[in-house]
Motif scaffolding. Sequence first.
Motif, mmCIF file in Angstrom:
data_model
loop_
_atom_site.group_PDB
_atom_site.id
_atom_site.type_symbol
_atom_site.label_atom_id
_atom_site.label_comp_id
_atom_site.label_asym_id
_atom_site.label_seq_id
_atom_site.Cartn_x
_atom_site.Cartn_y
_atom_site.Cartn_z
ATOM 1 N N GLU A 81 3.951 -57.818 22.163
ATOM 2 C CA GLU A 81 3.871 -56.369 22.318
ATOM 3 C C GLU A 81 2.715 -55.786 21.512
ATOM 4 O O GLU A 81 2.028 -54.865 21.960
ATOM 5 C CB GLU A 81 5.187 -55.718 21.877
ATOM 6 N N VAL A 258 15.293 -53.543 28.448
ATOM 7 C CA VAL A 258 13.853 -53.803 28.392
ATOM 8 C C VAL A 258 13.351 -54.322 29.740
ATOM 9 O O VAL A 258 12.291 -53.908 30.228
ATOM 10 C CB VAL A 258 13.528 -54.806 27.270
ATOM 11 N N THR A 293 7.351 -48.075 27.161
ATOM 12 C CA THR A 293 8.249 -49.222 27.036
ATOM 13 C C THR A 293 8.047 -49.982 25.727
ATOM 14 O O THR A 293 9.026 -50.281 25.037
ATOM 15 C CB THR A 293 8.078 -50.173 28.241
ATOM 16 N N ASN A 297 10.983 -50.787 22.665
ATOM 17 C CA ASN A 297 11.490 -52.146 22.490
ATOM 18 C C ASN A 297 12.016 -52.437 21.085
ATOM 19 O O ASN A 297 13.130 -52.955 20.932
ATOM 20 C CB ASN A 297 10.415 -53.169 22.884
ATOM 21 N N TYR A 301 16.027 -53.276 20.386
ATOM 22 C CA TYR A 301 16.489 -54.546 19.825
ATOM 23 C C TYR A 301 17.084 -54.389 18.431
ATOM 24 O O TYR A 301 17.942 -55.164 18.024
ATOM 25 C CB TYR A 301 15.337 -55.553 19.792
#
Length: 322
Positions: A81, A258, A293, A297, A301
Amino acid sequence: MEVDTGTRGQNPLQWNQTTLLDFILLGFSDAPSLQGFLFGVFLIIYVIILMGNSLIIIITKIDPSLQTPMYFFLRNFSSLEICYVSVTVPRLLTDLCRQNRNISFLACATQMYFFLVLGATECFLLTAMAYDRYVAICNPLLYPLIMNSRLCIRLAAGCWVSGIPVHVGFTYQIFSLPFCGSNQLNHFFCDIPPVLKLTCGDTSLIELLIYVVAVLVVTIPFMLILGSYVKIIGSILNLPSATGRAKAFSTCSSHLIVVALFFGSGIMTYLRPNSSHSIGVDKFLSLFYTIVTPVFNPMIYCLRNKDVMVALRKFLLKRVVL
């Protein structure tokens, strides 16, 4: 900048054909009064993405309770990411601060290449994470044997390198097309749809190639993930304990959210017919899978995972004490 290669005596298409030396990324120049505001928003988002994913990488690496395959893949995902957003956001922030938004032909091709490679890596890595959850819930007794460190490393390495050869040829094919007329790219980075809008001649072959690559990189992994979760949900519903079902759903729900965010926006962008593409919709969807997005994330998480939250508190308390 353009160099006119047309000469008189040729057909009109050849008169307009140009050799592009650079593109102009228009980005959000249609809203000049919002440039400062957008810079602040995207800078804050970028810092959150870097800090959030860096924290996940650190705590999953140093906390003994998180030395499992699930967190090994999560660590890879967080590293990905950081790389993924760094392909587009720094350039976007730079363009919001200056008038000259030129990007060279080579730099544009390079940005597209790394964006596509890292996007493919994300698709494959999300699939590997789904397989890990499938084995953990559907074959719990064999989980330590199947998901051994050697397999995990091979799966992760395969995810990182699989898209490299495909997208070398794919990017080369796109930028080998003839470009005509304007060099103004109505987007904030070199994505496929806006670049193709500047090409001339027959693009049917490259459009077919886009669909083929999208099926291989996006659709097939997405179907594999869906198939895994059909079996996972079936196994969870058969668990005798309500507590066990709740815990299993909790560990899977973060990954599912996700997957829905990333694949949903990606499929809408690359598998829509070319005629249905609009500048506004493409920009919105691109913001969604390149910036929105990734910023969610780490939150998804961390906030939905008790083990990660406990490890994060321990890590932060140690830093405060020191």
